[in-house]
Design an enzyme around this catalytic site. Sequence first.
Site, PDB file in Angstrom:
ATOM      1  N   THR A  27       0.873  -1.176   0.000  1.00  0.00           N
ATOM      2  CA  THR A  27       0.000   0.000   0.000  1.00  0.00           C
ATOM      3  C   THR A  27       0.910   1.225   0.000  1.00  0.00           C
ATOM      4  O   THR A  27       2.122   1.106   0.164  1.00  0.00           O
ATOM      5  CB  THR A  27      -0.879   0.057   1.273  1.00  0.00           C
ATOM      6  N   ALA A  60       3.246  -1.322   4.990  1.00  0.00           N
ATOM      7  CA  ALA A  60       2.538  -0.163   5.540  1.00  0.00           C
ATOM      8  C   ALA A  60       3.539   0.994   5.594  1.00  0.00           C
ATOM      9  O   ALA A  60       4.599   0.880   6.239  1.00  0.00           O
ATOM     10  CB  ALA A  60       2.012  -0.488   6.937  1.00  0.00           C
ATOM     11  N   VAL A  86       7.481  -2.562   7.307  1.00  0.00           N
ATOM     12  CA  VAL A  86       7.495  -1.103   7.398  1.00  0.00           C
ATOM     13  C   VAL A  86       8.087  -0.525   6.110  1.00  0.00           C
ATOM     14  O   VAL A  86       9.232  -0.819   5.742  1.00  0.00           O
ATOM     15  CB  VAL A  86       8.308  -0.629   8.629  1.00  0.00           C
ATOM     16  N   LYS A  87       7.267   0.279   5.434  1.00  0.00           N
ATOM     17  CA  LYS A  87       7.695   0.853   4.160  1.00  0.00           C
ATOM     18  C   LYS A  87       8.303   2.227   4.418  1.00  0.00           C
ATOM     19  O   LYS A  87       7.633   3.121   4.973  1.00  0.00           O
ATOM     20  CB  LYS A  87       6.471   0.960   3.247  1.00  0.00           C
ATOM     21  N   VAL A  88       9.550   2.379   4.016  1.00  0.00           N
ATOM     22  CA  VAL A  88      10.342   3.565   4.368  1.00  0.00           C
ATOM     23  C   VAL A  88      10.833   4.230   3.079  1.00  0.00           C
ATOM     24  O   VAL A  88      11.351   3.542   2.195  1.00  0.00           O
ATOM     25  CB  VAL A  88      11.566   3.139   5.223  1.00  0.00           C
TER      26      VAL A  88
END
Length: 218
Positions: A27, A60, A86-88
Amino acid sequence: MKFFIDTANLAEIKEAHDMGILDGVTTNPSLMAKEGITGTNNILNHYVNICSIVDGPVSAEVIATDVDGIIREGEALAALHPNIVVKVPMILEGIKAIKHFSSQGIPTNCTLLFTPGQALLAAKAGATYISPFLGRLDDVSTDGLQLIEQIRTIYDNYQFETQILAASVRHPMHIIHCATIGADVMTGPLSAIKALAKHPLTDLGLQQFLADYAKGNG
Ligand code: E4P
């Protein structure tokens, strides 16, 4: 090759899951906004809802752009469900945060990645996945698939374990080329995944088989 779907739409995620070929979900804040999901609590609940449909990694994305903020937000996201990744964003503060998450065993997806140098940095920081946006490169007359090829070579040269998650996939040929190059994962719209099944000769042949069966069996 793993298939992720790039959407925050629960019905689409369920449809892809029911096809039996879905390995995970990605997402981003734009996709969440498209579904009308706003406000921290609603956003967090939505991630939990996605995790209840698909038994695989769910990316996310953090909103913070400073290392402390990214770490704070990322740890809260990771605490939601064991499948959260965790999307960074691919910025220097993001690289520091990825290094921290990697030391804590929190999986990460380094996003908005457009060059081999960025891919090298993210792998050295210990990113679980990197997301080169091939469709957005194609949109500006730059060869997105060539980037995936370069990253594959670099990662293989040094046995980096970071997985190449080909993102911003737009159509079935993107998926086929990514699979040929050896991308570990692709993420794209459900329409591109479903288009892989289509061929007019399949439809014609099936029509003929059914007609011949009907002739002999009434
Ligand atoms: C990646 O994870 C992004 O969410 C996504 O693939 C971007 O795709 P787009 O270029 O079609 O918006």
